[in-house]
Design a protein around this motif. Structure first.
Motif, PDB file in Angstrom:
ATOM      1  N   GLY A 114       0.806  -1.207   0.000  1.00  0.00           N
ATOM      2  CA  GLY A 114       0.000   0.000   0.000  1.00  0.00           C
ATOM      3  C   GLY A 114       0.840   1.258   0.000  1.00  0.00           C
ATOM      4  O   GLY A 114       1.769   1.402   0.807  1.00  0.00           O
ATOM      5  N   ALA A 115       0.527   2.171  -0.918  1.00  0.00           N
ATOM      6  CA  ALA A 115       1.265   3.435  -1.028  1.00  0.00           C
ATOM      7  C   ALA A 115       0.358   4.617  -0.724  1.00  0.00           C
ATOM      8  O   ALA A 115       0.369   5.624  -1.418  1.00  0.00           O
ATOM      9  N   GLY A 116      -0.446   4.463   0.338  1.00  0.00           N
ATOM     10  CA  GLY A 116      -1.217   5.580   0.847  1.00  0.00           C
ATOM     11  C   GLY A 116      -0.431   6.288   1.936  1.00  0.00           C
ATOM     12  O   GLY A 116       0.797   6.167   2.024  1.00  0.00           O
ATOM     13  N   LEU A 117      -1.131   7.002   2.811  1.00  0.00           N
ATOM     14  CA  LEU A 117      -0.448   7.736   3.867  1.00  0.00           C
ATOM     15  C   LEU A 117       0.339   6.813   4.797  1.00  0.00           C
ATOM     16  O   LEU A 117       1.431   7.164   5.250  1.00  0.00           O
ATOM     17  N   ARG A 130      -1.105  -1.568  -5.949  1.00  0.00           N
ATOM     18  CA  ARG A 130      -1.872  -2.142  -7.057  1.00  0.00           C
ATOM     19  C   ARG A 130      -2.275  -1.101  -8.097  1.00  0.00           C
ATOM     20  O   ARG A 130      -2.506  -1.434  -9.257  1.00  0.00           O
ATOM     21  N   ALA A 131      -2.398   0.162  -7.695  1.00  0.00           N
ATOM     22  CA  ALA A 131      -2.807   1.218  -8.622  1.00  0.00           C
ATOM     23  C   ALA A 131      -1.592   1.752  -9.383  1.00  0.00           C
ATOM     24  O   ALA A 131      -0.450   1.366  -9.128  1.00  0.00           O
ATOM     25  N   ASP A 132      -1.857   2.667 -10.290  1.00  0.00           N
ATOM     26  CA  ASP A 132      -0.787   3.266 -11.091  1.00  0.00           C
ATOM     27  C   ASP A 132      -0.285   4.569 -10.493  1.00  0.00           C
ATOM     28  O   ASP A 132       0.500   5.278 -11.109  1.00  0.00           O
ATOM     29  N   ASP A 133      -0.757   4.902  -9.311  1.00  0.00           N
ATOM     30  CA  ASP A 133      -0.332   6.131  -8.658  1.00  0.00           C
ATOM     31  C   ASP A 133      -0.397   5.906  -7.152  1.00  0.00           C
ATOM     32  O   ASP A 133      -1.085   4.993  -6.675  1.00  0.00           O
ATOM     33  N   LEU A 134       0.288   6.729  -6.393  1.00  0.00           N
ATOM     34  CA  LEU A 134       0.247   6.631  -4.944  1.00  0.00           C
ATOM     35  C   LEU A 134      -0.935   7.450  -4.418  1.00  0.00           C
ATOM     36  O   LEU A 134      -1.650   8.101  -5.160  1.00  0.00           O
ATOM     37  N   GLY A 135      -1.145   7.413  -3.119  1.00  0.00           N
ATOM     38  CA  GLY A 135      -2.192   8.241  -2.516  1.00  0.00           C
ATOM     39  C   GLY A 135      -3.291   7.492  -1.809  1.00  0.00           C
ATOM     40  O   GLY A 135      -4.033   8.084  -1.031  1.00  0.00           O
TER      41      GLY A 135
END
Length: 488
Positions: free
Chosen positions: A15-18, A40-45
């Motif tokens: 996970g590349a969230g907070l 899994r997504a193409d961007d962080l956040g």
């Protein structure tokens, strides 16, 4: 013919969230540079990448809903909106040089503990790897929850969940039905109300709405905060103290609810002229039993001629209408679900522990963890915002930072002592879960007269920490080795 060797990493973060970004930053500061972040997504956040519905914003003031180690004097509003929050997360990740550790488009498919090898075997959409430590920073607000309604799949118009907002669909002049009155709906309803011909809001129970008092910040304010960092820390501290006082209702005495409920009733009286509508919008449970919502625009939007608040239960969704249990039928062009998020993320189904059970299976049995960061049966595994790791009266980032500090200290301890395997002792976890149950028994979340995602179906605390957030921070300030089975 030999197969390619399986890649190994000391630390894998999911996970590349907070949470994931914060973990990567603090691990790097502690000298752990050999790590990967699987996104899994193409961007962080995380949540702030996924949710893009109109009006999407945070319900915690911006100066508090940000990393304490990366203050931002440039917030344009008291409460940050989705694009600005996402830009903030990106800027911090770039500035702290953690983007290079992120593997985008890399979904976790399976993660199994290998007892013999004392490591995690991880399958992703981009290949296989192993890791000594697996850290889950999977967000809680990134997978949509849909209601179970007869005929829901038969609807022939346009339908979507607030998490998957259809920005290509023009709502102008349409008959729109919104199902759900949670935080997301409270934000997007005022945005779409002026555009639509008719808006039907299907409400199961009225939320407590209290003043938000959001405003644009002044350039003078931002200039002062740039020059005087101490001022920003003071503002952050003030917001922290104000939000922490909500704990008085649940953690001290429910009689403290009266000033907050009076504020909500005054807001309702001031913003809704129609007496019958006010009755519909008056909650019938103690404030804090469900999440109270800050808004200055939601109630006025409902008091408009093109809006009807419907409290009759839905009997059936039909191809072009919604049938209610009282026999009335309402024509609908577009159906929008504001029904929140799944309580157990998909990734939890894919973490398989020492005894072959998944994290999701254990959570379904009952909410359980140790300090919201570790789980018996899952060696060399830590997480953010696990059961009893979130607070009902404080910013999630405050709690996440406490957990990050604990996890980093645990890995620092493992590195210095040459630890091969760490697992929280069953007795330590059982004592913690029992303590959480005792402390939860009289809280407003369980005794306030409502049903919410704060509760499990059988009436237990679903995972909120039933004490002050500053007490939690002190408790997680250092890794407590004695609570763990450690193999050097």
């Amino acid at each position: 013919m030999t197969s390619d060797p399986i890649e190994h990493t000391p630390i894998a973060i999911v996970g590349a969230g907070l949470g994931g970004i914060g973990l990567a930053i603090k691990l790097r500061e502690a000298g752990f540079d050999d790590l990967v972040v699987l996104e899994r997504a193409d961007d962080l956040g995380g949540t702030w990448r996924a949710n893009t519905y109109p009006g999407c914003a945070c319900d915690v003031p911006s100066h508090l809903y940000s990393y304490s180690f990366a203050p931002n004097p440039e917030w344009s509003r008291t409460y940050g909106r989705q694009p600005e929050i996402l830009d903030y997360i990106r800027s911090v990740a770039i500035e702290r040089d953690v983007v290079r550790h992120i593997r985008f488009g890399c979904e976790l498919l399976d993660a199994r503990w290998d007892e013999q090898g004392s490591l995690w075997r991880i399958e992703t959409s981009r290949g296989t790897l192993t890791a000594d430590f697996l850290l889950s920073a999977t967000g809680l607000f990134a997978e949509a929850k849909y209601p179970r309604l007869p005929g829901i799949d038969s609807f022939a118009g346009t339908s979507f969940h607030s998490l998957h907002w259809n920005h290509d669909h023009d709502l102008t002049g349409e008959r729109v039905a919104v199902i759900g009155t949670g935080a997301s709906a409270v934000q997007f309803v005022p945005e779409i109300q002026p555009k639509v011909a008719q808006l039907l809001l299907f409400q199961r129970s009225a939320p407590w709405i209290v003043p938000r008092m959001d405003r644009r910040t002044l350039e003078l304010e931002r200039r002062l905060l740039r020059r005087i960092p101490l001022a920003q820390r003071a503002i952050r501290g003030g917001f922290y103290a104000a939000i922490e006082t909500f704990g008085l209702i649940s953690l001290v005495d429910q009689r403290f609810r009266h000033p907050y409920e009076a504020l909500g009733r005054l807001q309702l009286l001031r913003q809704v002229r129609d007496r019958e509508l006010r009755k519909k919008l008056t909650p019938d449970y103690v404030i804090g039993c469900k999440r109270a919502i800050f808004s200055d625009t939601y109630l006025p939007a409902l008091d408009q001629p093109n809006v009807d608040v419907v409290t009759q239960p839905i009997a059936e969704i039909r191809p072009h209408s919604i049938l209610l249990r009282d026999g009335s039928e309402h024509a609908v062009d577009t159906l929008i679900f504001g029904t929140g998020f799944t309580s157990i993320p998909t990734a939890y189904e894919r973490y398989v522990g020492r005894d072959g059970r998944t994290l999701a299976q254990l959570y379904r049995e009952r909410p359980q963890s140790y300090l919201g960061v570790a789980l018996s049966g899952f060696p060399n595994f830590f997480c953010t915002l696990g059961p009893f790791g979130a607070a009902g009266n404080q910013s999630a980032i405050y709690m996440i930072e406490s957990q990050i500090a604990y996890i980093v200290d645990a890995l620092r301890d493992a590195r210095s002592r040459g630890t091969r395997r760490i697992e929280v002792r069953p007795a330590a976890q059982a004592d913690f879960v029992a303590e959480m149950a005792r402390r939860s028994s009289s809280t407003v979340w369980l005794t306030g007269g409502c049903q919410s995602y704060y509760q499990t179906p059988d009436g237990l605390n679903a995972g909120l920490y039933p004490n002050w957030s500053f007490e939690y921070r002190q408790r997680t300030s250092r890794f407590d080795t004695a609570a763990y089975e450690v193999i050097r």
